[in-house]
Design a protein around this motif. Structure first.
Motif, PDB file in Angstrom:
ATOM      1  N   GLU A   1      42.600  40.091  39.539  1.00 23.99           N
ATOM      2  CA  GLU A   1      41.209  40.014  39.968  1.00 23.99           C
ATOM      3  C   GLU A   1      40.427  39.111  39.015  1.00 23.99           C
ATOM      4  O   GLU A   1      40.441  39.321  37.803  1.00 23.99           O
ATOM      5  CB  GLU A   1      40.568  41.403  40.022  1.00 23.99           C
ATOM      6  CG  GLU A   1      39.148  41.386  40.587  1.00 23.99           C
ATOM      7  CD  GLU A   1      38.616  42.780  40.887  1.00 23.99           C
ATOM      8  OE1 GLU A   1      37.447  43.040  40.553  1.00 23.99           O
ATOM      9  OE2 GLU A   1      39.367  43.600  41.454  1.00 23.99           O
TER      10      GLU A   1
ATOM     11  N   HIS B   1      48.424  38.735  45.570  1.00 21.57           N
ATOM     12  CA  HIS B   1      47.242  39.575  45.767  1.00 21.57           C
ATOM     13  C   HIS B   1      46.175  39.199  44.738  1.00 21.57           C
ATOM     14  O   HIS B   1      46.273  39.584  43.560  1.00 21.57           O
ATOM     15  CB  HIS B   1      47.604  41.051  45.656  1.00 21.57           C
ATOM     16  CG  HIS B   1      48.599  41.504  46.680  1.00 21.57           C
ATOM     17  ND1 HIS B   1      48.295  41.544  48.030  1.00 21.57           N
ATOM     18  CD2 HIS B   1      49.878  41.910  46.567  1.00 21.57           C
ATOM     19  CE1 HIS B   1      49.353  41.970  48.699  1.00 21.57           C
ATOM     20  NE2 HIS B   1      50.324  42.198  47.835  1.00 21.57           N
TER      21      HIS B   1
ATOM     22  N   VAL C   1      41.930  38.829  44.007  1.00 23.37           N
ATOM     23  CA  VAL C   1      40.576  39.236  44.389  1.00 23.37           C
ATOM     24  C   VAL C   1      39.567  38.468  43.544  1.00 23.37           C
ATOM     25  O   VAL C   1      39.742  38.337  42.327  1.00 23.37           O
ATOM     26  CB  VAL C   1      40.373  40.756  44.185  1.00 23.37           C
ATOM     27  CG1 VAL C   1      38.949  41.166  44.553  1.00 23.37           C
ATOM     28  CG2 VAL C   1      41.387  41.551  44.998  1.00 23.37           C
TER      29      VAL C   1
ATOM     30  N   HIS D   1      35.839  38.635  42.293  1.00 23.98           N
ATOM     31  CA  HIS D   1      34.718  39.567  42.143  1.00 23.98           C
ATOM     32  C   HIS D   1      33.417  38.777  42.059  1.00 23.98           C
ATOM     33  O   HIS D   1      33.224  37.962  41.158  1.00 23.98           O
ATOM     34  CB  HIS D   1      34.927  40.402  40.877  1.00 23.98           C
ATOM     35  CG  HIS D   1      34.005  41.569  40.727  1.00 23.98           C
ATOM     36  ND1 HIS D   1      32.643  41.426  40.611  1.00 23.98           N
ATOM     37  CD2 HIS D   1      34.245  42.905  40.663  1.00 23.98           C
ATOM     38  CE1 HIS D   1      32.082  42.617  40.479  1.00 23.98           C
ATOM     39  NE2 HIS D   1      33.035  43.537  40.513  1.00 23.98           N
TER      40      HIS D   1
ATOM     41  N   GLN E   1      41.001  37.360  48.472  1.00 21.21           N
ATOM     42  CA  GLN E   1      39.978  38.332  48.842  1.00 21.21           C
ATOM     43  C   GLN E   1      38.716  38.162  48.002  1.00 21.21           C
ATOM     44  O   GLN E   1      38.783  37.711  46.850  1.00 21.21           O
ATOM     45  CB  GLN E   1      40.508  39.753  48.635  1.00 21.21           C
ATOM     46  CG  GLN E   1      41.702  40.108  49.511  1.00 21.21           C
ATOM     47  CD  GLN E   1      41.296  40.363  50.939  1.00 21.21           C
ATOM     48  OE1 GLN E   1      40.375  41.136  51.210  1.00 21.21           O
ATOM     49  NE2 GLN E   1      41.980  39.728  51.876  1.00 21.21           N
TER      50      GLN E   1
ATOM     51  N   LEU F   1      35.306  40.375  46.639  1.00 22.21           N
ATOM     52  CA  LEU F   1      34.689  41.687  46.449  1.00 22.21           C
ATOM     53  C   LEU F   1      33.206  41.507  46.167  1.00 22.21           C
ATOM     54  O   LEU F   1      32.827  40.773  45.252  1.00 22.21           O
ATOM     55  CB  LEU F   1      35.371  42.430  45.296  1.00 22.21           C
ATOM     56  CG  LEU F   1      34.909  43.856  44.998  1.00 22.21           C
ATOM     57  CD1 LEU F   1      36.028  44.633  44.296  1.00 22.21           C
ATOM     58  CD2 LEU F   1      33.658  43.902  44.117  1.00 22.21           C
TER      59      LEU F   1
ATOM     60  N   HIS G   1      41.252  48.342  48.353  1.00 22.28           N
ATOM     61  CA  HIS G   1      41.395  47.964  46.945  1.00 22.28           C
ATOM     62  C   HIS G   1      40.751  49.041  46.086  1.00 22.28           C
ATOM     63  O   HIS G   1      39.705  49.600  46.459  1.00 22.28           O
ATOM     64  CB  HIS G   1      40.701  46.620  46.717  1.00 22.28           C
ATOM     65  CG  HIS G   1      40.881  46.024  45.353  1.00 22.28           C
ATOM     66  ND1 HIS G   1      42.120  45.735  44.815  1.00 22.28           N
ATOM     67  CD2 HIS G   1      39.970  45.643  44.410  1.00 22.28           C
ATOM     68  CE1 HIS G   1      41.958  45.194  43.614  1.00 22.28           C
ATOM     69  NE2 HIS G   1      40.665  45.140  43.348  1.00 22.28           N
TER      70      HIS G   1
END
Length: 277
Positions: free
Chosen positions: A29, A59, A61, A63, A106, A108, A208
């Protein structure tokens, strides 16, 4: 029971990325900040994503930044009263979503924060109007991000988990959710039963997790096992298809020791639970 990911968090700083990659995490992340949203900053962030992907990590992410200048990036921000902050929140979200589509990662976005919430709430007639506005903003980003966006809970009066009526509103909108265990625990003043209820009720929509311990009083972001969350009860409630990271306060941002310690704690607990099944 969910297989726990070695999920680590870092900025786009090369030293932080290098440190995290040595542990071969399967979830990464990126914590972004205001300076990531210049033209050069976005290029640097994109390069960091490619570097992580090249290490075999699928994977990822992104933020959304917590701050813009002196403000937290509250979705409560009304365009008419705080136009510059509103524009930054909107454009930075669009920038991250573009990266998410380009790189298949992704994004967030926080539904709210807590430290300046009272100041932002004062701009609305009452909590009901403020909540309605936040849901409109979340709907907006859901429509834009589709399967690339998720929303995280706060400890503020807006967009938190564990209240039956508010959870029902969230589920009715079918949001993809990021669940921070410490935020929920703190919101309910260290009540493990409330935390477990929220984890179970929202499980189907959680994609998540931020697995973080806490004493349940302040935003302390402790290593797992050093707070009061009962992790043996949390583990069976986690969505097997969701990813996770360990969002722990680090003594040194170039050393993920506390994050890795938390992973090892949970893996040991997981093994003990497997033996007892």
């Amino acid at each position: 029971m969910k297989k726990i990911d070695l999920g680590l968090k870092a900025s786009s700083d090369p030293e932080q990325i290098k440190d995290r990659l040595q542990y071969q995490p399967n979830v990464f992340e990126f914590y972004t900040a205001e300076n990531d949203f210049t033209r050069d900053g976005l290029k640097h962030l994109a390069y960091g994503i490619d570097q992580v992907k090249d290490a075999g990590i699928n994977h990822i992410v992104l933020h959304h930044p917590m701050r813009y200048r002196e403000y937290f990036t509250e979705l409560l921000t009304p365009e008419a009263k705080l136009p510059e902050l509103y524009r930054f929140i909107e454009q930075s979200s669009l920038d991250l979503l573009q990266l998410a589509y380009d790189k298949n990662v992704q994004v967030l976005i926080h539904g709210s924060y807590s430290r300046q919430t009272a100041e932002f709430l004062s701009l609305y007639p009452d909590l009901e109007h403020a909540e309605e506005y936040v849901f409109k903003r979340l709907d907006h980003f859901k429509d834009l991000g589709k399967e690339h966006v998720m929303f995280e809970n706060s400890i503020s009066p807006v967009f938190y988990y564990g209240d039956e009526a508010l959870d029902a509103k969230i589920l009715a909108r079918d949001y993809r959710l990021a669940f921070d265990t410490s935020h929920c625990f703190i919101k309910w003043q260290g009540d493990n039963t409330k935390l477990m209820t929220a984890l179970a009720r929202l499980k189907q929509n959680i994609v998540h997790y931020h697995l973080v311990d806490s004493l349940g009083k302040t935003h302390d972001s402790l290593e797992l096992g050093k707070g009061k969350i009962v992790w043996k009860n949390v583990l069976p409630l986690l969505n097997e298809d969701a990813t996770n990271i360990f969002e722990i306060v680090l003594k040194d941002q170039t050393d993920a020791l506390e994050q890795v310690n938390s992973f090892n704690y949970l893996k040991t607990l997981e093994e003990k639970l497997d033996v007892n099944i």
